[in-house]
Design an enzyme around this catalytic site. Sequence first.
Site, PDB file in Angstrom:
ATOM      1  N   MET A   1       0.825  -1.184   0.000  1.00 10.85           N
ATOM      2  CA  MET A   1       0.000   0.000   0.000  1.00 10.85           C
ATOM      3  C   MET A   1       0.865   1.242   0.000  1.00 10.85           C
ATOM      4  O   MET A   1       1.954   1.244   0.555  1.00 10.85           O
ATOM      5  CB  MET A   1      -0.884   0.032   1.259  1.00 10.85           C
ATOM      6  CG  MET A   1      -1.961  -1.021   1.254  1.00 10.85           C
ATOM      7  SD  MET A   1      -3.072  -0.846  -0.137  1.00 10.85           S
ATOM      8  CE  MET A   1      -2.755  -2.399  -0.932  1.00 10.85           C
ATOM      9  N   LEU A 398       3.695  -7.413   0.367  1.00 11.08           N
ATOM     10  CA  LEU A 398       5.146  -7.227   0.383  1.00 11.08           C
ATOM     11  C   LEU A 398       5.582  -6.555  -0.912  1.00 11.08           C
ATOM     12  O   LEU A 398       5.555  -7.171  -1.973  1.00 11.08           O
ATOM     13  CB  LEU A 398       5.856  -8.566   0.566  1.00 11.08           C
ATOM     14  CG  LEU A 398       5.569  -9.272   1.904  1.00 11.08           C
ATOM     15  CD1 LEU A 398       6.159 -10.668   1.904  1.00 11.08           C
ATOM     16  CD2 LEU A 398       6.135  -8.456   3.053  1.00 11.08           C
ATOM     17  N   GLU A 399       5.987  -5.298  -0.837  1.00 11.44           N
ATOM     18  CA  GLU A 399       6.334  -4.533  -2.025  1.00 11.44           C
ATOM     19  C   GLU A 399       7.844  -4.447  -2.247  1.00 11.44           C
ATOM     20  O   GLU A 399       8.306  -3.724  -3.123  1.00 11.44           O
ATOM     21  CB  GLU A 399       5.734  -3.128  -1.926  1.00 11.44           C
ATOM     22  CG  GLU A 399       4.221  -3.162  -1.819  1.00 11.44           C
ATOM     23  CD  GLU A 399       3.588  -1.781  -1.791  1.00 11.44           C
ATOM     24  OE1 GLU A 399       4.308  -0.804  -2.099  1.00 11.44           O
ATOM     25  OE2 GLU A 399       2.398  -1.681  -1.479  1.00 11.44           O
ATOM     26  N   ASN A 400       8.600  -5.201  -1.448  1.00 12.19           N
ATOM     27  CA  ASN A 400      10.049  -5.148  -1.573  1.00 12.19           C
ATOM     28  C   ASN A 400      10.645  -6.524  -1.830  1.00 12.19           C
ATOM     29  O   ASN A 400      11.732  -6.844  -1.394  1.00 12.19           O
ATOM     30  CB  ASN A 400      10.661  -4.529  -0.303  1.00 12.19           C
ATOM     31  CG  ASN A 400      10.239  -3.096  -0.113  1.00 12.19           C
ATOM     32  OD1 ASN A 400      10.650  -2.222  -0.870  1.00 12.19           O
ATOM     33  ND2 ASN A 400       9.376  -2.841   0.867  1.00 12.19           N
TER      34      ASN A 400
END
Length: 573
Positions: A1, A398-400
Amino acid sequence: MDLVSVMPGRGRRVRARTWSAAATVALAVAGISAAPASAADVNNAKNAGFESGLSGWTCSAGSGTTVSSPVHGGSAALKATPAGQDNAQCTQSVAVKPNSTYSLSGWVQGGYAYLGVTGTGTTDVSTWTPDAPSWKQLTTTFTTGASTTSVTVYTHGWYGQAAYYADDIQVFGPDGGGGGGDNPTVPSAPGGLAVSGTTSSSVSLSWNTVSGASGYNVYRDGAKVASASGTSATVSGLSPSTSYSFQVTAVNSAGESVKSSTVTATTASSGGGGGGGGALPKHAVTGYWQNFNNGAQVQKLSDVPSSYDIIAVAFADATSTPGAVTFNLDSAGLNGYTVDQFKADIRAKQAAGKKVIVSVGGETGTVSVNDSNSAANFANSVYSLMQTYGFDGVDIDLENGLNPTYMTQALRSLSSKAGSSLIITMAPQTIDMQSTSGSYFQTALNIKDILTVVNMQYYNSGSMLGCDGKVYSQGSVDFLTALACIQLEGGLSPSQVGLGLPASTRAAGSGYVSPTVVNNALDCLTQATSCGTFKPSRTYPALRGAMTWSTNWDATAGNAWSGPVGAHVHALP
Protein backbone atom coordinates in the site's frame (compact mmCIF):
# COMPACT_ATOMS: atom_id res chain seq x y z
CA MET A 1 0.00 0.00 0.00
CA ASP A 2 1.09 3.54 -0.62
CA LEU A 3 1.21 5.52 2.61
CA VAL A 4 0.79 9.17 1.64
CA SER A 5 1.70 11.82 4.22
CA VAL A 6 2.68 9.06 6.56
CA MET A 7 4.12 9.15 10.04
CA PRO A 8 7.92 8.96 10.41
CA GLY A 9 9.31 5.62 9.22
CA ARG A 10 6.54 4.99 6.70
CA GLY A 11 7.75 6.78 3.58
CA ARG A 12 5.93 6.93 0.29
CA ARG A 13 7.43 5.20 -2.73
CA VAL A 14 8.01 7.54 -5.64
CA ARG A 15 8.89 5.81 -8.88
CA ALA A 16 12.00 7.25 -10.44
CA ARG A 17 10.41 7.25 -13.83
CA THR A 18 7.09 6.47 -15.51
CA TRP A 19 6.99 3.26 -17.52
CA SER A 20 7.23 4.05 -21.20
CA ALA A 21 5.45 2.17 -23.96
CA ALA A 22 8.75 0.97 -25.37
CA ALA A 23 9.92 -0.37 -22.04
CA THR A 24 6.67 -2.04 -21.13
CA VAL A 25 6.59 -3.99 -24.37
CA ALA A 26 9.28 -6.12 -22.74
CA LEU A 27 6.77 -7.30 -20.16
CA ALA A 28 4.42 -8.95 -22.62
CA VAL A 29 6.56 -11.80 -23.76
CA ALA A 30 7.81 -13.43 -20.57
CA GLY A 31 7.34 -17.14 -20.24
CA ILE A 32 7.70 -18.26 -23.87
CA SER A 33 9.08 -21.77 -23.93
CA ALA A 34 12.16 -22.68 -25.89
CA ALA A 35 12.05 -24.67 -29.12
CA PRO A 36 13.64 -28.11 -29.17
CA ALA A 37 17.34 -28.15 -29.96
CA SER A 38 18.98 -30.16 -32.70
CA ALA A 39 22.30 -31.97 -32.49
CA ALA A 40 24.06 -29.26 -34.51
CA ASP A 41 22.87 -26.38 -32.32
CA VAL A 42 25.42 -24.36 -30.35
CA ASN A 43 25.55 -21.42 -27.99
CA ASN A 44 26.36 -18.51 -30.28
CA ALA A 45 27.03 -15.98 -27.51
CA LYS A 46 30.66 -15.10 -26.79
CA ASN A 47 31.99 -14.88 -23.25
CA ALA A 48 28.58 -16.10 -22.14
CA GLY A 49 29.64 -16.57 -18.52
CA PHE A 50 31.69 -13.34 -18.25
CA GLU A 51 34.78 -15.41 -17.44
CA SER A 52 36.81 -13.03 -19.63
CA GLY A 53 35.51 -9.87 -17.99
CA LEU A 54 33.34 -7.77 -20.28
CA SER A 55 35.03 -8.98 -23.47
CA GLY A 56 32.43 -9.00 -26.23
CA TRP A 57 29.98 -6.96 -24.14
CA THR A 58 29.32 -3.21 -24.10
CA CYS A 59 27.59 -1.63 -21.10
CA SER A 60 25.99 1.81 -21.14
CA ALA A 61 27.45 4.67 -19.09
CA GLY A 62 30.11 2.45 -17.55
CA SER A 63 27.38 0.64 -15.64
CA GLY A 64 28.79 -2.88 -15.94
CA THR A 65 31.58 -4.77 -14.24
CA THR A 66 32.35 -8.40 -13.42
CA VAL A 67 32.27 -9.86 -9.92
CA SER A 68 33.32 -13.12 -8.33
CA SER A 69 30.24 -13.30 -6.12
CA PRO A 70 27.43 -13.99 -6.57
CA VAL A 71 27.92 -16.20 -9.62
CA HIS A 72 25.64 -18.78 -11.19
CA GLY A 73 28.36 -20.80 -12.87
CA GLY A 74 32.12 -20.56 -13.23
CA SER A 75 34.01 -17.86 -11.36
CA ALA A 76 32.49 -14.61 -12.65
CA ALA A 77 29.21 -12.85 -13.38
CA LEU A 78 28.05 -9.48 -14.65
CA LYS A 79 27.00 -6.77 -12.20
CA ALA A 80 25.28 -3.76 -13.75
CA THR A 81 24.01 -0.77 -11.78
CA PRO A 82 21.30 1.63 -13.04
CA ALA A 83 21.94 5.29 -12.21
CA GLY A 84 19.96 8.42 -13.04
CA GLN A 85 18.54 8.10 -16.54
CA ASP A 86 20.66 5.04 -17.36
CA ASN A 87 19.11 1.56 -17.05
CA ALA A 88 22.47 -0.29 -17.11
CA GLN A 89 22.08 -1.95 -20.50
CA CYS A 90 24.78 -4.39 -21.62
CA THR A 91 24.78 -5.64 -25.22
CA GLN A 92 26.52 -8.12 -27.48
CA SER A 93 26.31 -8.59 -31.26
CA VAL A 94 25.74 -12.29 -31.95
CA ALA A 95 26.18 -14.01 -35.31
CA VAL A 96 23.15 -16.07 -36.37
CA LYS A 97 21.75 -17.82 -39.43
CA PRO A 98 18.78 -16.51 -41.42
CA ASN A 99 15.38 -18.18 -41.11
CA SER A 100 16.36 -19.96 -37.91
CA THR A 101 14.89 -20.31 -34.44
CA TYR A 102 17.01 -19.61 -31.36
CA SER A 103 16.50 -20.04 -27.64
CA LEU A 104 17.68 -17.01 -25.65
CA SER A 105 18.27 -17.61 -21.95
CA GLY A 106 20.28 -16.28 -19.04
CA TRP A 107 20.44 -16.37 -15.27
CA VAL A 108 19.75 -13.17 -13.30
CA GLN A 109 19.64 -12.04 -9.70
CA GLY A 110 19.12 -8.80 -7.79
CA GLY A 111 17.07 -5.82 -8.98
CA TYR A 112 14.67 -5.70 -11.92
CA ALA A 113 16.41 -7.58 -14.75
CA TYR A 114 15.55 -7.80 -18.45
CA LEU A 115 16.89 -10.08 -21.19
CA GLY A 116 16.06 -9.52 -24.84
CA VAL A 117 17.15 -9.36 -28.45
CA THR A 118 16.78 -6.80 -31.22
CA GLY A 119 17.49 -6.86 -34.94
CA THR A 120 15.95 -10.29 -35.48
CA GLY A 121 14.36 -9.33 -38.78
CA THR A 122 11.05 -10.66 -37.44
CA THR A 123 9.67 -9.97 -33.95
CA ASP A 124 12.13 -8.76 -31.33
CA VAL A 125 11.47 -10.36 -27.95
CA SER A 126 12.38 -9.93 -24.31
CA THR A 127 11.59 -11.28 -20.87
CA TRP A 128 12.12 -9.94 -17.36
CA THR A 129 11.78 -10.50 -13.63
CA PRO A 130 11.36 -8.10 -10.71
CA ASP A 131 13.67 -8.25 -7.69
CA ALA A 132 14.95 -11.84 -7.92
CA PRO A 133 16.47 -12.64 -4.49
CA SER A 134 18.28 -15.71 -5.87
CA TRP A 135 19.42 -16.86 -9.29
CA LYS A 136 16.52 -17.19 -11.71
CA GLN A 137 16.59 -18.23 -15.35
CA LEU A 138 14.93 -16.07 -18.00
CA THR A 139 14.08 -17.81 -21.27
CA THR A 140 12.43 -16.82 -24.54
CA THR A 141 12.76 -17.67 -28.25
CA PHE A 142 13.10 -15.74 -31.48
CA THR A 143 13.21 -16.45 -35.20
CA THR A 144 15.53 -14.65 -37.60
CA GLY A 145 14.48 -13.07 -40.88
CA ALA A 146 15.47 -14.14 -44.36
CA SER A 147 18.53 -11.86 -44.44
CA THR A 148 19.43 -11.67 -40.75
CA THR A 149 23.00 -12.67 -39.97
CA SER A 150 23.46 -10.96 -36.60
CA VAL A 151 21.28 -9.85 -33.70
CA THR A 152 21.91 -7.73 -30.61
CA VAL A 153 21.37 -9.47 -27.29
CA TYR A 154 20.92 -7.23 -24.25
CA THR A 155 20.39 -7.20 -20.54
CA HIS A 156 19.31 -4.17 -18.56
CA GLY A 157 17.84 -3.14 -15.22
CA TRP A 158 15.39 -0.37 -14.43
CA TYR A 159 15.61 3.26 -13.40
CA GLY A 160 15.98 3.80 -9.67
CA GLN A 161 16.20 0.08 -8.94
CA ALA A 162 19.05 -1.90 -7.41
CA ALA A 163 21.96 -3.43 -9.33
CA TYR A 164 21.26 -6.68 -11.15
CA TYR A 165 23.53 -9.65 -11.84
CA ALA A 166 23.57 -11.80 -14.99
CA ASP A 167 25.44 -14.96 -15.91
CA ASP A 168 25.52 -17.84 -18.41
CA ILE A 169 23.81 -16.11 -21.33
CA GLN A 170 22.86 -18.47 -24.16
CA VAL A 171 21.76 -17.86 -27.75
CA PHE A 172 21.22 -21.52 -28.54
CA GLY A 173 20.50 -22.64 -32.07
CA PRO A 174 22.15 -23.12 -35.48
CA ASP A 175 25.80 -22.08 -35.59
CA GLY A 176 26.01 -18.56 -36.95
CA GLY A 177 29.75 -18.82 -37.47
CA GLY A 178 30.81 -16.63 -34.58
CA GLY A 179 30.13 -18.77 -31.51
CA GLY A 180 32.25 -18.93 -28.43
CA GLY A 181 29.88 -19.78 -25.63
CA ASP A 182 29.60 -23.10 -23.87
CA ASN A 183 26.99 -25.52 -25.18
CA PRO A 184 24.45 -26.67 -22.60
CA THR A 185 24.40 -30.22 -21.31
CA VAL A 186 21.50 -32.25 -20.03
CA PRO A 187 20.92 -31.15 -16.42
CA SER A 188 21.16 -33.42 -13.42
CA ALA A 189 18.12 -34.73 -11.55
CA PRO A 190 16.60 -32.36 -8.98
CA GLY A 191 17.34 -33.04 -5.35
CA GLY A 192 15.42 -32.19 -2.21
CA LEU A 193 11.97 -33.11 -3.55
CA ALA A 194 9.50 -32.67 -0.69
CA VAL A 195 5.78 -32.32 -0.06
CA SER A 196 5.07 -28.77 1.10
CA GLY A 197 1.31 -29.08 1.54
CA THR A 198 -1.81 -31.08 0.83
CA THR A 199 -5.56 -30.50 0.53
CA SER A 200 -8.34 -32.91 -0.31
CA SER A 201 -7.73 -32.36 -4.02
CA SER A 202 -4.10 -31.24 -4.39
CA VAL A 203 -0.49 -31.84 -3.39
CA SER A 204 2.13 -29.10 -3.36
CA LEU A 205 5.77 -29.97 -4.05
CA SER A 206 9.09 -28.17 -3.80
CA TRP A 207 12.64 -29.10 -4.81
CA ASN A 208 16.14 -27.67 -5.15
CA THR A 209 17.36 -25.55 -8.07
CA VAL A 210 19.33 -27.44 -10.74
CA SER A 211 22.15 -25.53 -12.42
CA GLY A 212 21.57 -25.12 -16.16
CA ALA A 213 17.88 -26.07 -16.02
CA SER A 214 15.36 -23.92 -17.87
CA GLY A 215 12.36 -25.68 -16.33
CA TYR A 216 11.07 -28.77 -14.61
CA ASN A 217 8.56 -31.57 -15.29
CA VAL A 218 6.43 -33.13 -12.57
CA TYR A 219 5.41 -36.80 -12.71
CA ARG A 220 2.59 -38.42 -10.73
CA ASP A 221 2.70 -42.20 -10.50
CA GLY A 222 5.06 -42.23 -13.49
CA ALA A 223 2.99 -39.98 -15.79
CA LYS A 224 3.90 -36.36 -16.56
CA VAL A 225 1.20 -34.10 -15.10
CA ALA A 226 2.75 -30.61 -14.92
CA SER A 227 5.61 -28.34 -15.94
CA ALA A 228 7.11 -25.53 -13.87
CA SER A 229 9.57 -22.71 -14.45
CA GLY A 230 10.47 -22.51 -10.76
CA THR A 231 11.19 -24.97 -7.98
CA SER A 232 7.64 -25.61 -6.80
CA ALA A 233 4.35 -26.85 -8.23
CA THR A 234 0.88 -27.83 -7.12
CA VAL A 235 -0.74 -30.90 -8.64
CA SER A 236 -4.52 -30.57 -8.43
CA GLY A 237 -7.54 -32.61 -9.47
CA LEU A 238 -6.73 -35.41 -7.04
CA SER A 239 -9.08 -37.60 -5.02
CA PRO A 240 -9.53 -37.22 -1.25
CA SER A 241 -7.79 -39.62 1.15
CA THR A 242 -5.64 -41.08 -1.63
CA SER A 243 -1.90 -41.78 -1.73
CA TYR A 244 0.15 -40.61 -4.74
CA SER A 245 3.84 -40.80 -5.69
CA PHE A 246 5.72 -37.95 -7.33
CA GLN A 247 9.01 -37.38 -9.16
CA VAL A 248 10.53 -34.34 -10.86
CA THR A 249 12.95 -33.89 -13.78
CA ALA A 250 14.98 -30.89 -14.91
CA VAL A 251 14.98 -29.78 -18.55
CA ASN A 252 16.84 -27.40 -20.84
CA SER A 253 17.49 -27.08 -24.55
CA ALA A 254 19.80 -30.12 -24.42
CA GLY A 255 17.20 -32.47 -23.00
CA GLU A 256 15.58 -33.85 -19.84
CA SER A 257 17.31 -35.24 -16.77
CA VAL A 258 16.63 -38.59 -15.19
CA LYS A 259 13.83 -38.56 -12.63
CA SER A 260 14.41 -37.51 -9.06
CA SER A 261 13.87 -39.72 -6.07
CA THR A 262 10.22 -40.45 -5.28
CA VAL A 263 8.10 -38.84 -2.57
CA THR A 264 4.61 -39.95 -1.58
CA ALA A 265 1.73 -37.87 -0.26
CA THR A 266 -1.79 -38.63 0.89
CA THR A 267 -4.50 -36.08 0.21
CA ALA A 268 -6.76 -34.89 3.01
CA SER A 269 -10.24 -36.20 3.55
CA SER A 270 -13.06 -34.48 1.71
CA GLY A 271 -13.77 -32.34 4.76
CA GLY A 272 -10.23 -30.94 4.90
CA GLY A 273 -8.15 -28.65 2.77
CA GLY A 274 -8.59 -25.02 1.91
CA GLY A 275 -11.77 -23.23 1.02
CA GLY A 276 -10.22 -19.89 0.15
CA GLY A 277 -13.31 -17.80 0.81
CA GLY A 278 -15.09 -18.79 3.99
CA ALA A 279 -18.54 -17.22 4.24
CA LEU A 280 -17.71 -14.25 2.05
CA PRO A 281 -20.40 -13.01 -0.30
CA LYS A 282 -20.00 -13.73 -3.99
CA HIS A 283 -18.94 -10.11 -4.56
CA ALA A 284 -16.94 -8.42 -1.81
CA VAL A 285 -15.30 -5.11 -0.93
CA THR A 286 -11.92 -5.02 0.85
CA GLY A 287 -10.62 -2.02 2.78
CA TYR A 288 -7.31 -1.43 4.54
CA TRP A 289 -7.62 -0.05 8.09
CA GLN A 290 -4.67 2.04 9.26
CA ASN A 291 -3.08 1.14 12.57
CA PHE A 292 -1.41 4.56 12.64
CA ASN A 293 -2.24 8.23 12.21
CA ASN A 294 -0.93 9.74 8.97
CA GLY A 295 -3.38 12.58 8.54
CA ALA A 296 -6.34 10.47 7.49
CA GLN A 297 -9.30 10.18 9.84
CA VAL A 298 -8.42 8.01 12.82
CA GLN A 299 -10.83 5.11 13.21
CA LYS A 300 -11.68 2.27 15.51
CA LEU A 301 -12.62 -0.92 13.72
CA SER A 302 -16.17 -0.30 14.84
CA ASP A 303 -16.14 2.92 12.77
CA VAL A 304 -15.53 1.04 9.49
CA PRO A 305 -18.74 1.10 7.39
CA SER A 306 -20.68 -2.10 6.78
CA SER A 307 -20.01 -1.81 3.04
CA TYR A 308 -16.59 -3.40 3.69
CA ASP A 309 -16.66 -7.20 3.71
CA ILE A 310 -12.94 -7.75 4.36
CA ILE A 311 -11.00 -5.40 6.63
CA ALA A 312 -7.22 -5.71 6.32
CA VAL A 313 -5.47 -4.38 9.43
CA ALA A 314 -2.33 -2.58 8.27
CA PHE A 315 0.26 -3.65 9.22
CA ALA A 316 1.97 -6.49 11.08
CA ASP A 317 5.56 -5.72 12.04
CA ALA A 318 8.72 -7.69 11.36
CA THR A 319 10.61 -9.14 14.32
CA SER A 320 14.26 -10.01 14.82
CA THR A 321 13.40 -13.64 13.98
CA PRO A 322 13.65 -14.18 10.18
CA GLY A 323 10.19 -14.41 8.64
CA ALA A 324 8.30 -13.89 11.88
CA VAL A 325 5.82 -11.06 12.38
CA THR A 326 4.02 -9.50 15.32
CA PHE A 327 1.28 -6.92 15.75
CA ASN A 328 1.43 -3.84 17.94
CA LEU A 329 -1.73 -1.76 18.23
CA ASP A 330 -0.82 1.95 18.04
CA SER A 331 -3.05 2.91 20.95
CA ALA A 332 -1.39 6.30 21.40
CA GLY A 333 -1.77 7.22 17.74
CA LEU A 334 -5.37 5.95 17.70
CA ASN A 335 -6.62 8.21 20.49
CA GLY A 336 -6.29 5.63 23.25
CA TYR A 337 -7.89 2.69 21.41
CA THR A 338 -7.13 -0.28 23.66
CA VAL A 339 -6.23 -3.84 22.73
CA ASP A 340 -9.33 -5.13 24.51
CA GLN A 341 -11.54 -2.74 22.50
CA PHE A 342 -9.76 -3.78 19.32
CA LYS A 343 -10.36 -7.48 19.99
CA ALA A 344 -14.00 -6.85 20.85
CA ASP A 345 -14.47 -4.88 17.63
CA ILE A 346 -13.00 -7.77 15.63
CA ARG A 347 -15.53 -10.13 17.19
CA ALA A 348 -18.35 -7.69 16.48
CA LYS A 349 -17.38 -7.36 12.84
CA GLN A 350 -17.22 -11.12 12.51
CA ALA A 351 -20.64 -11.46 14.13
CA ALA A 352 -21.91 -9.11 11.41
CA GLY A 353 -20.52 -11.44 8.74
CA LYS A 354 -17.29 -9.54 8.05
CA LYS A 355 -13.73 -10.85 7.84
CA VAL A 356 -10.84 -9.14 9.62
CA ILE A 357 -7.34 -10.09 8.54
CA VAL A 358 -3.84 -8.85 9.32
CA SER A 359 -1.82 -7.35 6.48
CA VAL A 360 1.90 -8.07 6.22
CA GLY A 361 4.22 -5.67 4.47
CA GLY A 362 3.18 -2.31 3.13
CA GLU A 363 5.34 0.06 1.13
CA THR A 364 8.14 -0.06 3.70
CA GLY A 365 7.58 -3.59 5.01
CA THR A 366 10.75 -5.65 5.38
CA VAL A 367 9.43 -9.14 6.13
CA SER A 368 11.61 -11.68 4.32
CA VAL A 369 10.54 -15.30 3.74
CA ASN A 370 13.36 -16.86 1.76
CA ASP A 371 14.06 -20.30 3.24
CA SER A 372 12.27 -23.11 5.02
CA ASN A 373 13.03 -21.77 8.50
CA SER A 374 11.68 -18.29 7.78
CA ALA A 375 8.63 -19.85 6.06
CA ALA A 376 7.89 -21.83 9.22
CA ASN A 377 8.44 -18.74 11.36
CA PHE A 378 6.03 -16.76 9.19
CA ALA A 379 3.30 -19.39 9.36
CA ASN A 380 3.69 -19.93 13.10
CA SER A 381 3.71 -16.22 13.92
CA VAL A 382 0.70 -15.37 11.74
CA TYR A 383 -1.24 -18.27 13.23
CA SER A 384 -0.32 -17.03 16.70
CA LEU A 385 -1.72 -13.58 15.82
CA MET A 386 -4.90 -15.22 14.58
CA GLN A 387 -5.29 -16.99 17.90
CA THR A 388 -4.42 -13.90 19.94
CA TYR A 389 -6.57 -11.31 18.17
CA GLY A 390 -9.10 -13.45 16.32
CA PHE A 391 -7.94 -12.51 12.81
CA ASP A 392 -9.54 -14.55 10.00
CA GLY A 393 -6.40 -14.69 7.90
CA VAL A 394 -3.58 -12.77 6.31
CA ASP A 395 -2.98 -10.27 3.52
CA ILE A 396 0.33 -10.34 1.63
CA ASP A 397 1.37 -6.80 0.69
CA LEU A 398 5.15 -7.23 0.38
CA GLU A 399 6.33 -4.53 -2.02
CA ASN A 400 10.05 -5.15 -1.57
CA GLY A 401 10.42 -8.66 -2.92
CA LEU A 402 8.71 -12.02 -2.52
CA ASN A 403 10.11 -15.54 -2.90
CA PRO A 404 7.34 -17.68 -4.45
CA THR A 405 8.83 -21.00 -3.33
CA TYR A 406 8.99 -20.18 0.35
CA MET A 407 5.97 -17.90 0.56
CA THR A 408 3.99 -20.75 -0.96
CA GLN A 409 5.45 -23.05 1.66
CA ALA A 410 4.58 -20.58 4.42
CA LEU A 411 0.97 -20.06 3.33
CA ARG A 412 0.33 -23.76 2.89
CA SER A 413 1.70 -24.38 6.36
CA LEU A 414 -0.59 -21.66 7.70
CA SER A 415 -3.52 -23.23 5.87
CA SER A 416 -2.81 -26.61 7.44
CA LYS A 417 -2.96 -24.95 10.87
CA ALA A 418 -5.96 -22.68 10.33
CA GLY A 419 -8.17 -24.91 8.20
CA SER A 420 -10.53 -24.22 5.33
CA SER A 421 -11.93 -20.98 6.77
CA LEU A 422 -8.58 -19.19 6.31
CA ILE A 423 -8.74 -15.97 4.29
CA ILE A 424 -5.66 -15.23 2.14
CA THR A 425 -5.53 -12.01 0.13
CA MET A 426 -2.77 -10.31 -1.81
CA ALA A 427 -2.15 -6.71 -2.89
CA PRO A 428 0.59 -6.77 -5.55
CA GLN A 429 1.60 -3.74 -7.57
CA THR A 430 0.72 -3.63 -11.27
CA ILE A 431 4.28 -4.54 -12.27
CA ASP A 432 4.01 -7.73 -10.18
CA MET A 433 1.09 -9.11 -12.19
CA GLN A 434 2.16 -8.33 -15.76
CA SER A 435 3.32 -11.89 -16.34
CA THR A 436 2.77 -15.33 -14.83
CA SER A 437 6.56 -15.53 -14.46
CA GLY A 438 6.47 -12.79 -11.82
CA SER A 439 6.99 -13.88 -8.22
CA TYR A 440 3.59 -12.60 -7.02
CA PHE A 441 1.73 -14.21 -9.91
CA GLN A 442 3.61 -17.49 -9.35
CA THR A 443 2.71 -17.45 -5.66
CA ALA A 444 -0.95 -16.76 -6.41
CA LEU A 445 -1.10 -19.66 -8.86
CA ASN A 446 0.79 -21.93 -6.47
CA ILE A 447 -1.88 -21.44 -3.78
CA LYS A 448 -4.87 -21.06 -6.06
CA ASP A 449 -6.81 -23.74 -4.17
CA ILE A 450 -6.60 -21.79 -0.87
CA LEU A 451 -6.38 -18.22 -2.21
CA THR A 452 -9.27 -15.84 -1.55
CA VAL A 453 -8.55 -12.80 -3.72
CA VAL A 454 -5.77 -10.80 -5.37
CA ASN A 455 -6.53 -7.08 -5.13
CA MET A 456 -3.88 -5.63 -7.42
CA GLN A 457 -3.03 -1.95 -6.83
CA TYR A 458 -4.06 -0.09 -9.98
CA TYR A 459 -2.22 3.08 -8.93
CA ASN A 460 1.24 4.65 -8.57
CA SER A 461 2.30 2.71 -11.66
CA GLY A 462 2.20 4.84 -14.81
CA SER A 463 1.49 3.05 -18.10
CA MET A 464 1.26 -0.74 -18.35
CA LEU A 465 0.47 -3.43 -20.88
CA GLY A 466 -2.99 -4.93 -21.08
CA CYS A 467 -3.75 -8.52 -22.02
CA ASP A 468 -4.12 -7.41 -25.66
CA GLY A 469 -0.49 -6.26 -25.80
CA LYS A 470 -1.43 -2.57 -25.94
CA VAL A 471 -0.18 0.05 -23.51
CA TYR A 472 -2.76 1.75 -21.26
CA SER A 473 -2.33 4.73 -18.96
CA GLN A 474 -3.57 4.57 -15.39
CA GLY A 475 -6.69 6.48 -14.47
CA SER A 476 -9.06 4.99 -17.04
CA VAL A 477 -11.59 2.19 -17.41
CA ASP A 478 -9.31 0.60 -20.01
CA PHE A 479 -6.39 0.50 -17.56
CA LEU A 480 -8.50 -1.41 -15.02
CA THR A 481 -10.14 -3.84 -17.43
CA ALA A 482 -7.18 -4.59 -19.71
CA LEU A 483 -4.84 -5.26 -16.76
CA ALA A 484 -7.42 -7.31 -14.85
CA CYS A 485 -7.72 -9.40 -18.01
CA ILE A 486 -4.10 -10.54 -17.58
CA GLN A 487 -4.95 -12.14 -14.24
CA LEU A 488 -8.28 -13.51 -15.44
CA GLU A 489 -6.71 -15.14 -18.49
CA GLY A 490 -3.47 -16.05 -16.70
CA GLY A 491 -4.94 -18.73 -14.46
CA LEU A 492 -6.74 -17.05 -11.57
CA SER A 493 -10.42 -17.70 -11.03
CA PRO A 494 -12.64 -14.61 -11.50
CA SER A 495 -13.63 -14.95 -7.84
CA GLN A 496 -9.95 -14.40 -7.00
CA VAL A 497 -9.62 -11.07 -8.82
CA GLY A 498 -10.44 -7.67 -7.31
CA LEU A 499 -9.74 -4.09 -8.43
CA GLY A 500 -7.60 -2.14 -5.95
CA LEU A 501 -7.97 1.66 -6.07
CA PRO A 502 -7.21 4.60 -3.77
CA ALA A 503 -10.17 6.03 -1.86
CA SER A 504 -9.24 9.63 -2.66
CA THR A 505 -6.61 11.75 -4.37
CA ARG A 506 -4.82 12.03 -1.01
CA ALA A 507 -4.59 8.26 -0.60
CA ALA A 508 -2.02 7.69 -3.37
CA GLY A 509 0.54 9.57 -5.39
CA SER A 510 -1.32 8.89 -8.65
CA GLY A 511 -3.97 6.68 -10.17
CA TYR A 512 -7.09 7.84 -8.34
CA VAL A 513 -10.26 7.36 -10.38
CA SER A 514 -13.80 8.30 -9.46
CA PRO A 515 -16.16 5.64 -8.09
CA THR A 516 -18.00 5.88 -11.42
CA VAL A 517 -14.91 4.65 -13.27
CA VAL A 518 -14.49 1.78 -10.80
CA ASN A 519 -18.13 0.77 -11.25
CA ASN A 520 -17.86 1.01 -15.04
CA ALA A 521 -14.86 -1.31 -14.98
CA LEU A 522 -16.74 -3.79 -12.80
CA ASP A 523 -19.67 -3.73 -15.25
CA CYS A 524 -17.35 -4.13 -18.23
CA LEU A 525 -15.67 -7.20 -16.76
CA THR A 526 -18.80 -8.86 -15.42
CA GLN A 527 -21.40 -7.87 -18.01
CA ALA A 528 -19.55 -6.34 -21.02
CA THR A 529 -21.26 -2.96 -20.47
CA SER A 530 -19.76 0.49 -19.76
CA CYS A 531 -16.43 -0.54 -21.35
CA GLY A 532 -13.92 1.88 -22.82
CA THR A 533 -11.97 1.10 -25.99
CA PHE A 534 -10.83 -2.25 -24.54
CA LYS A 535 -13.50 -4.92 -24.53
CA PRO A 536 -12.68 -8.28 -22.95
CA SER A 537 -13.22 -11.33 -25.13
CA ARG A 538 -15.65 -12.74 -22.57
CA THR A 539 -17.33 -11.74 -19.32
CA TYR A 540 -16.41 -12.77 -15.78
CA PRO A 541 -19.65 -12.70 -13.75
CA ALA A 542 -17.97 -14.18 -10.67
CA LEU A 543 -15.41 -11.34 -10.36
CA ARG A 544 -14.83 -10.89 -6.63
CA GLY A 545 -15.12 -7.08 -6.40
CA ALA A 546 -12.97 -4.12 -5.37
CA MET A 547 -10.50 -2.94 -2.74
CA THR A 548 -9.39 0.45 -1.49
CA TRP A 549 -6.57 2.08 0.41
CA SER A 550 -7.87 2.96 2.90
CA THR A 551 -10.99 2.97 5.07
CA ASN A 552 -9.44 5.97 6.85
CA TRP A 553 -8.91 8.00 3.69
CA ASP A 554 -12.40 6.99 2.60
CA ALA A 555 -13.79 8.32 5.88
CA THR A 556 -11.79 11.55 5.46
CA ALA A 557 -13.64 12.06 2.18
CA GLY A 558 -17.02 11.28 3.70
CA ASN A 559 -17.01 7.62 2.57
CA ALA A 560 -17.40 8.87 -0.98
CA TRP A 561 -15.69 5.72 -2.31
CA SER A 562 -17.22 2.90 -0.27
CA GLY A 563 -20.75 4.29 -0.54
CA PRO A 564 -21.21 4.04 -4.33
CA VAL A 565 -18.64 1.28 -4.97
CA GLY A 566 -19.86 -0.88 -2.09
CA ALA A 567 -23.46 -0.64 -3.21
CA HIS A 568 -22.49 -1.40 -6.80
CA VAL A 569 -20.33 -4.41 -5.92
CA HIS A 570 -23.05 -5.93 -3.76
CA ALA A 571 -25.63 -5.38 -6.49
CA LEU A 572 -23.64 -7.27 -9.12
CA PRO A 573 -25.52 -10.37 -10.32
